[in-house]
Enzyme design. Sequence first.
Site, PDB file in Angstrom:
ATOM      1  N   HIS A   4      18.403 -27.105 -13.450  1.00 55.50           N
ATOM      2  CA  HIS A   4      18.271 -25.658 -13.323  1.00 55.50           C
ATOM      3  C   HIS A   4      19.273 -25.417 -11.909  1.00 55.50           C
ATOM      4  O   HIS A   4      19.721 -26.263 -11.113  1.00 55.50           O
ATOM      5  CB  HIS A   4      16.809 -25.172 -12.869  1.00 55.50           C
ATOM      6  CG  HIS A   4      15.906 -25.240 -14.170  1.00 55.50           C
ATOM      7  ND1 HIS A   4      14.799 -24.542 -14.085  1.00 55.50           N
ATOM      8  CD2 HIS A   4      16.183 -25.854 -15.397  1.00 55.50           C
ATOM      9  CE1 HIS A   4      14.002 -24.782 -15.415  1.00 55.50           C
ATOM     10  NE2 HIS A   4      15.025 -25.675 -15.995  1.00 55.50           N
ATOM     11  N   GLU A  19      18.752 -23.902  -9.095  1.00 55.82           N
ATOM     12  CA  GLU A  19      17.993 -24.206  -7.885  1.00 55.82           C
ATOM     13  C   GLU A  19      17.993 -25.567  -7.574  1.00 55.82           C
ATOM     14  O   GLU A  19      18.282 -26.141  -6.584  1.00 55.82           O
ATOM     15  CB  GLU A  19      16.531 -23.789  -7.946  1.00 55.82           C
ATOM     16  CG  GLU A  19      16.362 -22.106  -8.073  1.00 55.82           C
ATOM     17  CD  GLU A  19      16.105 -21.662  -9.340  1.00 55.82           C
ATOM     18  OE1 GLU A  19      15.508 -20.783  -9.666  1.00 55.82           O
ATOM     19  OE2 GLU A  19      16.563 -22.119 -10.427  1.00 55.82           O
ATOM     20  N   CYS A  44      11.275 -20.906 -11.739  1.00 57.51           N
ATOM     21  CA  CYS A  44      10.413 -21.405 -12.561  1.00 57.51           C
ATOM     22  C   CYS A  44       9.332 -22.404 -11.702  1.00 57.51           C
ATOM     23  O   CYS A  44       9.541 -22.651 -10.732  1.00 57.51           O
ATOM     24  CB  CYS A  44      11.099 -22.182 -13.649  1.00 57.51           C
ATOM     25  SG  CYS A  44      11.483 -23.858 -13.340  1.00 57.51           S
ATOM     26  N   CYS A  71      11.058 -25.353 -10.398  1.00 53.88           N
ATOM     27  CA  CYS A  71      11.920 -24.819  -9.029  1.00 53.88           C
ATOM     28  C   CYS A  71      11.214 -24.515  -7.863  1.00 53.88           C
ATOM     29  O   CYS A  71      11.546 -24.807  -6.771  1.00 53.88           O
ATOM     30  CB  CYS A  71      12.920 -23.862  -9.600  1.00 53.88           C
ATOM     31  SG  CYS A  71      14.308 -24.446 -10.704  1.00 53.88           S
TER      32      CYS A  71
END
Length: 153
Positions: A51, A53, A81, A84
Amino acid sequence: MEKWMRIAYEEAEAGIEAGDGGPFGCIIVKGDEIVARGHNEVVKTNDPTAHAEMTAIRRASKALGSFALEGCTLYVTGEPCPMCFSAIHWARIDKVVYCNTKADAAAIGFDDTFITEIILGKKPDPVSFIHRPDSRCRALFRQWYDDPDKTPY
């Protein structure tokens, strides 16, 4: 649009144009300097943890030579999410600024509600987690804890 969020937006655009993954871009700022950038690279790398992040946190940790990112602000195009969110806390990031909400992400197919419901015990976990105690594994933990040169996270 705020300067830093605009740069996170541009990072997301670059990722989309490259075909790397979803519409998520992130930058990590310390003081008045960008420490790291990242965008969603799940499709590019076939890595479900890639992701925006996570990618930016990995790069920031490398750039700063530390897993602790105190004093940093993370700017990201979507609300983090659960994975993260956890990584942000483990990295000790001070502040998160995001644009789109989890509801906005769910509306375009990125719905992580089921994970939050499992974590909160509102839904059964489809993954089997099996606890197998072992004295050797416990010894590893004691070895780490008892080492005066190591500091618990």
